[in-house]
Design a protein around this motif. Structure first.
Motif: not given
Length: 430
Positions: A145-160, A372-379
């Motif tokens: 298999g050749v990697p195509f794309y990915a996505a990941s979870r993050e902490v979604i929060y209320r800025k206010d 956030v995904m761009a940052q965490t995808s490396k790990n």
């Protein structure tokens, strides 16, 4: 972000699909057998994966570069795809290029229905492959298999809410996360319906991050199967911190169900929740209750016990494969080479996903959730590449049972992890 909103966790959970119709594969071309320069190249990609503008340009360019070749491009639905793929891959005339979910790939690899691409890795932009997805495309030392794309979870929060509670920056360490929960409770806790963190008892995708962050593993390859390691110190530490988050936040989320039952984004949209661990794809659900909530929402990586860039994350995504019975294998590989090149992978990033074969995520990083995904995808990482992993997700998931038993106090930490370890071994151990 718009493209990412359509994807999220679905690609990682496609093994749940069991219903569907029989697939119709690509037609063999007698004039150009075995990958000759002619005939029809049949391509199956999943709905919501590649933008239509990308595939239209890609197919025109491929046909122009290969006179006499017609690309029969078909968009498939996730619902029912498991059976449809099983039927198509077993036929004598399967499609020539297929998108397959990352947790689904090992099962097809073990069945011997995929083309061995080991000798083509370098030519297929292998140096750019996303490390977290690479393992799901490998089986017994070979690449399918050749990697195509990915996505990941993050902490979604209320800025206010963070601002009102005096939290000046998103937490990066576990202790900072607990401190933020305490500050949010101090500010809004007089409201009995308020929850600093909504965390269901069976969000095992979030648990994976905590296990990996503590040096644990779900299972390790051994012999012809995998050996479960849910009773290891690292796995136990991850489970313990999960309970810390549940206890500290006082979340009312059910301990015997996951993030989809009820939909956690719907709870978040009610305005009484400051954080949840999920995907940007869940925000439209929240917006049904509060149309303005997206503007008030930010994201940060799941914190790590040591701080820094965040805990490792589960990468849900897809691989690209070539069926072993394809009548146009050479053309299929050329198509893969073009699709996974920098040009089209950059377009995938711009559409809101982590490109599977390119380190260029600058376009993805322009969006606050994509950054956030761009940052965490490396790990990023995936589940054990067991051909039987689909049975874990579609059946009685031992990790879900482990979480509920421990969080409700029905079992001690040692008993919950030991029982889960035994149950997982029965599924993927051989």
């Amino acid at each position: 972000m718009k493209r990412w909103l359509k994807l999220a966790a679905g690609a990682a959970a496609i093994t749940l699909a069991t219903a569907g119709c029989a697939g119709s594969g690509g037609s063999p071309d007698a004039a150009a057998p075995g990958g000759g320069q002619g005939g029809t190249l049949t391509v199956w990609l999943m709905t919501g994966s590649a933008p239509e503008s990308l595939t239209q340009e890609l197919n025109r360019k491929f046909e122009a570069a290969h006179p006499g070749v017609k690309v029969d491009y078909q968009v498939q639905q996730w619902n029912g795809i498991q059976q449809k793929l099983t039927t198509a891959l077993a036929s004598d005339t399967p499609p020539d290029v297929i998108e397959v979910g990352s947790t689904q790939t090992p099962a097809f690899e073990a069945q011997g229905v995929l083309q061995d691409l080991t000798g083509d890795v370098a030519n297929l932009n292998g140096a750019q492959w996303l490390a977290g997805l690479k393992a799901s495309g490998e089986y017994e030392g070979k690449t399918y298999g050749v990697p195509f794309y990915a996505a990941s979870r993050e902490v979604i929060y209320r800025k206010d809410m963070f601002e009102q509670a005096g939290i000046t920056k998103p937490p990066a360490s576990n202790q900072e996360w607990l401190d933020a929960i305490a500050k949010l409770k101090a500010k809004f806790g007089s409201d009995k319906d308020f929850q600093p963190l909504y965390l269901p008892g069976q969000n095992w995708y979030a648990l994976l991050s905590l296990i990996w962050d503590n040096g644990g593993e779900v299972a390790k390859a051994g012999g012809k199967g995998f050996k479960s390691t849910l009773d290891s110190p690292g796995a136990k530490a991850g489970l313990e911190f999960y309970k810390q988050l549940v206890d500290a936040s006082g979340t009312t989320a059910p301990k015997d169900n996951d993030e989809a039952n009820p939909q956690q984004a719907g709870i978040y949209g009610g305005g009484k929740v400051a954080m949840f661990i999920g995907t940007p794809s869940e925000l439209p659900t929240a917006a049904k209750t509060d149309p303005g909530i997206t503007a008030k929402t930010g994201a940060f990586p799941i914190p790590s016990r040591t701080g820094g860039a965040g805990a490792p994350v589960f990468l849900g995504g897809s691989n690209l494969v070539v069926p072993v019975n394809s009548k146009h294998t050479d053309l299929a590989k050329e198509y893969l080479k073009l699709l996974t090149g920098a040009k089209y992978m950059t377009q995938m990033a711009a559409a809101g996903t982590v490109p599977g074969t390119s380190t260029d995520v600058a376009a993805l990083a322009k969006d606050p959730f994509g950054a956030v995904m761009a940052q965490t995808s490396k790990n990023g990482r995936t589940v054990p590449a067991s051909p039987k992993w689909g049975e874990v997700e579609s059946g009685q998931n031992p990790m879900k049972d482990m979480l509920t038993a421990y969080l409700t106090g029905k079992k001690s930490l040692d008993q919950a992890t030991a029982d889960a370890n035994t149950a997982l071994d029965k599924i993927i151990g051989g």
